[in-house]
Design a protein around this motif. Structure first.
Motif, PDB file in Angstrom:
ATOM      1  N   PHE A 149       0.881  -1.178   0.000  1.00 60.01           N
ATOM      2  CA  PHE A 149       0.000   0.000   0.000  1.00 60.01           C
ATOM      3  C   PHE A 149       0.912   1.219   0.000  1.00 60.01           C
ATOM      4  CE2 PHE A 149      -3.375   2.373   2.807  1.00 60.01           C
ATOM      5  CZ  PHE A 149      -3.510   3.328   1.818  1.00 60.01           C
ATOM      6  N   VAL A 150       0.865   1.967  -1.082  1.00 58.57           N
ATOM      7  CA  VAL A 150       1.741   3.133  -1.237  1.00 58.57           C
ATOM      8  C   VAL A 150       0.892   4.358  -1.525  1.00 58.57           C
ATOM      9  CG1 VAL A 150       3.605   4.144  -2.623  1.00 58.57           C
ATOM     10  CG2 VAL A 150       3.611   1.701  -2.133  1.00 58.57           C
ATOM     11  N   ALA A 151       1.256   5.458  -0.885  1.00 57.59           N
ATOM     12  CA  ALA A 151       0.590   6.735  -1.173  1.00 57.59           C
ATOM     13  C   ALA A 151       1.571   7.627  -1.912  1.00 57.59           C
ATOM     14  CB  ALA A 151       0.123   7.391   0.120  1.00 57.59           C
ATOM     15  N   LEU A 152       1.030   8.364  -2.881  1.00 59.29           N
ATOM     16  CA  LEU A 152       1.870   9.258  -3.679  1.00 59.29           C
ATOM     17  C   LEU A 152       1.352  10.678  -3.498  1.00 59.29           C
ATOM     18  CD1 LEU A 152       4.065   9.590  -5.911  1.00 59.29           C
ATOM     19  CD2 LEU A 152       2.256   9.154  -7.571  1.00 59.29           C
ATOM     20  N   LEU A 192      -1.955   1.734  -4.927  1.00 57.15           N
ATOM     21  CA  LEU A 192      -1.181   2.975  -5.070  1.00 57.15           C
ATOM     22  C   LEU A 192      -2.174   4.122  -5.147  1.00 57.15           C
ATOM     23  CD1 LEU A 192       1.423   4.597  -5.559  1.00 57.15           C
ATOM     24  CD2 LEU A 192       1.241   4.053  -7.982  1.00 57.15           C
ATOM     25  N   LEU A 193      -2.065   5.021  -4.193  1.00 52.31           N
ATOM     26  CA  LEU A 193      -3.019   6.135  -4.104  1.00 52.31           C
ATOM     27  C   LEU A 193      -2.319   7.435  -4.371  1.00 52.31           C
ATOM     28  CD1 LEU A 193      -4.930   5.651  -0.718  1.00 52.31           C
ATOM     29  CD2 LEU A 193      -5.676   5.038  -3.009  1.00 52.31           C
ATOM     30  N   VAL A 194      -2.935   8.250  -5.178  1.00 49.80           N
ATOM     31  CA  VAL A 194      -2.509   9.650  -5.271  1.00 49.80           C
ATOM     32  C   VAL A 194      -3.452  10.408  -4.367  1.00 49.80           C
ATOM     33  CG1 VAL A 194      -2.574  11.670  -6.760  1.00 49.80           C
ATOM     34  CG2 VAL A 194      -1.509   9.583  -7.571  1.00 49.80           C
ATOM     35  N   LEU A 196      -5.466   9.939   4.830  1.00 52.24           N
ATOM     36  CA  LEU A 196      -5.378   8.752   3.980  1.00 52.24           C
ATOM     37  C   LEU A 196      -3.919   8.369   3.761  1.00 52.24           C
ATOM     38  CD1 LEU A 196      -7.159   6.798   2.370  1.00 52.24           C
ATOM     39  CD2 LEU A 196      -6.995   8.345   0.439  1.00 52.24           C
ATOM     40  N   ALA A 197      -3.075   9.379   3.504  1.00 54.83           N
ATOM     41  CA  ALA A 197      -1.662   9.127   3.240  1.00 54.83           C
ATOM     42  C   ALA A 197      -0.983   8.508   4.464  1.00 54.83           C
ATOM     43  CB  ALA A 197      -0.968  10.432   2.855  1.00 54.83           C
ATOM     44  N   ARG A 198      -1.416   8.969   5.642  1.00 51.80           N
ATOM     45  CA  ARG A 198      -0.817   8.434   6.880  1.00 51.80           C
ATOM     46  C   ARG A 198      -1.068   6.932   7.027  1.00 51.80           C
ATOM     47  NH1 ARG A 198      -1.608  13.324   9.460  1.00 51.80           N
ATOM     48  NH2 ARG A 198      -3.725  12.791  10.077  1.00 51.80           N
ATOM     49  N   GLY A 199      -2.177   6.481   6.435  1.00 54.68           N
ATOM     50  CA  GLY A 199      -2.509   5.055   6.543  1.00 54.68           C
ATOM     51  C   GLY A 199      -1.620   4.172   5.681  1.00 54.68           C
ATOM     52  N   ALA A 200      -0.871   4.798   4.759  1.00 55.56           N
ATOM     53  CA  ALA A 200      -0.038   4.006   3.848  1.00 55.56           C
ATOM     54  C   ALA A 200       1.307   3.716   4.483  1.00 55.56           C
ATOM     55  CB  ALA A 200       0.162   4.773   2.540  1.00 55.56           C
ATOM     56  N   PRO A 201       1.752   2.468   4.437  1.00 54.86           N
ATOM     57  CA  PRO A 201       3.056   2.136   4.999  1.00 54.86           C
ATOM     58  C   PRO A 201       4.200   2.855   4.269  1.00 54.86           C
ATOM     59  CG  PRO A 201       1.764   0.163   4.595  1.00 54.86           C
ATOM     60  CD  PRO A 201       1.033   1.284   3.946  1.00 54.86           C
ATOM     61  N   ARG A 202       3.986   3.180   3.000  1.00 55.97           N
ATOM     62  CA  ARG A 202       5.057   3.874   2.258  1.00 55.97           C
ATOM     63  C   ARG A 202       4.453   5.095   1.584  1.00 55.97           C
ATOM     64  NH1 ARG A 202       8.696   2.368  -2.711  1.00 55.97           N
ATOM     65  NH2 ARG A 202       7.138   0.784  -3.210  1.00 55.97           N
ATOM     66  N   LEU A 203       5.146   6.197   1.728  1.00 51.75           N
ATOM     67  CA  LEU A 203       4.656   7.456   1.164  1.00 51.75           C
ATOM     68  C   LEU A 203       5.706   7.998   0.198  1.00 51.75           C
ATOM     69  CD1 LEU A 203       2.508   9.727   1.279  1.00 51.75           C
ATOM     70  CD2 LEU A 203       3.760  10.681   3.193  1.00 51.75           C
TER      71      LEU A 203
END
Lengths: 227, 380
Positions: free
Chosen positions: A39-42, A196-198, A204-211
């Protein structure tokens, strides 16, 4: 045997000017690996190339340089039919602008993203999960922006894809709807989906293990996962 | 959801546009139908009017003293009636009428006795009675002046050359040589004149009117001389030229207007087809992004012009036929039947309009299908 190879890989990815933009390259030398189930946030400012990267990773925008590999296959070297098949069955894409078909109701729009038999009933179930059970028979023009965004997400999830690429999935949502969407994304991820979330949504971004951060078309250093 | 259902939903959702498209196609097709019907009726009407002006070819024995012929109205020299059987396979004369003429005196009134048969058409054996029905043996039709001078009426009996004849019809006076004529069946005339198997004149219509012939008389003689030895062909120049010019005008109008309206209709349908693709690029992009096959996307996209083409063509045919039938008879009184377009035109329009719309939409559709979905989505 568990496959440990990355599911989606971008290598030295570049894209020139987009047809309707006048500024510099949209992407330049982007390298990125998405592991299975990751789970990655961009994040990045407007015009930084986030959406362009997402579209290129989703097999919808041929890059001008570099490669995108999906399950170890060069996505843009594949025949059109094979790439379409990957888009249809293994990749889910939630557009920031929703892009719903205006003459199909919410349920039919969601079903459009599911190539399997029985798509209609599964689409209804998906809408229920997103709190849209009483809006299933409504046309996009009869839905609020937030509802349309949820329908678009439901469509992206309809085929139960291996990878979900979502462009600002909570961008138009009120807190309550946003929570519903976050929950759906979490459920998807917990079930093994690669995400992968933009997003501009810090929550929401904080919930991603990788940013990841992107600026001027270049991917910057990754922020460590949130403890 | 199958492609047909998608097409149906799209049409229902955007029904004002679909209705407008149907109207545009309908009007275009109606224009074609009306123009074709009117032009066809005009051409036929012209032919009928020209036919009634009179036959413009005269075939006589080549021994005929022409000064005498014009003075008396008939030739003293005859030729075999079987010549009529030889003219089937030529292409320069039509509606051939065999005649046997002789001046006779009936109850002190001088009249031109004319033995007649039905017309014969080139290339076939079709016979058409000159007076609408075949004259039976012993019957006569009197010209207006003869009837007046003899004080005769239908049903009266006359003695012609010692033979009894029953008056079938008295023609109204026409101001032509017909006024002084008595028509009888050919076989009666041949028997009464002692000229069995002989005729002394053939009248006909020249039928290379549509062609631009430099020397029509030369052509006629060249074609007919081998078939009819011992005869001479005369051409009533003014009547023949006027008939040719009028027919060329009518056919030219048909030839000019019809393709023009077909092109106009085609252009309208094509514009609609191209606009359909252009306006739906975003939709194309969505289907593409979701991985739908190009065939399915094309079916969804092209279904609309096909349906609109079919319904528009059907509506256009009905409208065009209605207009032609409503207003056509005011222009054309004799060729009314030509105002009916008939099923081949309907079928043609219903097939051609959607195919044209399809073909017009195809390049833009194929181009769109080759694009990255995102390029199309950005037009949304």
């Amino acid at each position: 045997m568990v496959d440990s190879s990355p599911l989606l890989v971008a290598s030295d990815l570049g894209h020139g000017y987009l047809p309707d933009r006048g500024q510099g390259p949209a992407l330049e030398g982007v390298n990125l690996e998405l592991q299975r189930g990751e789970f990655v946030a961009l994040c990045g400012p407007s015009g930084s190339g986030k959406s362009t990267l997402l579209l290129a990773l989703g097999g919808m925008l041929t890059p001008t340089s570099g490669q995108v590999r999906f399950d170890d296959r060069d996505l843009y070297a594949l025949a059109g039919g094979e790439r379409r098949s990957i888009r249809r069955e293994r990749l889910g894409f939630a557009f920031q602008s929703m892009h719903l078909i205006p003459y199909l109701n919410a349920q039919a729009n969601v079903a459009l993203g599911d190539p399997r038999a029985g798509a209609g009933s599964r689409a209804l179930k998906r809408l229920v999960e997103l709190g849209l059970e009483d809006r299933a028979s409504h046309l996009p023009e009869q839905l609020s922006a937030g509802e349309r965004q949820r329908v678009a997400l439901a469509r992206a999830l309809a085929a139960e894809p291996q990878v979900l690429l979502a462009d600002e999935p909570t961008g138009n949502l009120d807190p309550e709807s946003s929570a519903l969407v976050c929950r759906q994304l979490a459920v998807y991820h917990e079930a093994g989906g690669t995400l992968l979330l933009v997003t501009h949504d810090a929550e929401l971004a904080r919930g991603a293990p990788r940013l990841l951060h992107i600026a001027a078309g270049r991917l910057m250093g990754a922020t460590p996962a949130t403890p | 959801m199958n492609s047909l259902a998608l097409v149906a939903r799209e049409l229902r959702h955007r029904w004002p546009g679909a209705l407008l498209g149907t109207l545009v196609v309908g009007i275009a097709v109606a224009l074609v139908v009306v123009s074709l019907a009117l032009a066809r009726a005009g051409e036929k009407e012209t032919r009928l009017i020209q036919r009634d002006v009179g036959l413009n070819l005269l075939i006589l024995s080549d021994k005929t003293d022409m000064a005498d012929y014009w003075a008396r109205g008939y030739s003293d020299h005859s030729f075999p009636a079987e010549y009529m059987d030889r003219v089937h396979d030529q292409a320069v004369a039509n509606r051939l009428v065999p005649l046997l003429k002789q001046r006779v005196e009936v109850s002190g009134v001088s009249a031109l006795l004319v033995g007649i048969e039905g017309e014969r058409f080139k290339g076939g054996q079709v016979m058409k009675p000159v007076f609408g029905k075949v004259l039976a043996s012993g019957q006569a039709v009197l010209g207006g002046a003869v009837a007046r001078l003899l004080d005769a009426a239908p049903g009266d009996s006359l003695s012609i050359l010692g033979h009894e004849a029953n008056v079938q019809t008295c023609l109204s006076e026409s101001g032509t040589v017909e006024d002084g004529t008595i028509y009888v069946p050919m076989q009666d005339a041949q028997a009464w004149l002692g000229m069995a198997g002989r005729i002394n004149e053939i009248q006909a219509l020249e039928c290379h009117c549509g062609e631009d012939v430099e020397d029509p008389l030369g052509l006629l003689r060249e074609e007919l001389a081998p078939l009819l030895p011992g005869t001479i062909v005369l051409r009533r120049k003014d009547a023949a030229d006027a008939r040719r010019d009028q027919r060329q005008l009518a056919e030219g109008t048909l030839a000019l207007l019809s393709p023009l309206f077909v092109l106009l209709a085609g252009a309208l349908v094509a514009v609609l087809g191209v606009l359909n693709v252009r306006d739906r690029r975003e939709e194309l992009g969505v289907y593409g992004a979701l991985g739908h096959s190009p065939l399915r996307v094309a079916a969804v996209l092209l279904g609309r012009p096909v349906v609109i083409g079919c319904t528009g063509a059907l509506a256009g045919c009905a409208l065009g036929e209605g207009l032609a039938r409503q207003y056509g008879p005011a222009l054309f009184t004799r060729a009314v039947v030509e105002l009916h377009s008939g099923w081949p035109l309907w079928l043609g329009a219903i097939l051609v309009a959607p195919v044209f719309a399809l073909i017009a939409s195809l390049p833009a559709t194929l181009w769109s299908l080759r694009q990255d979905p995102v390029r199309l989505l950005r037009h949304g």
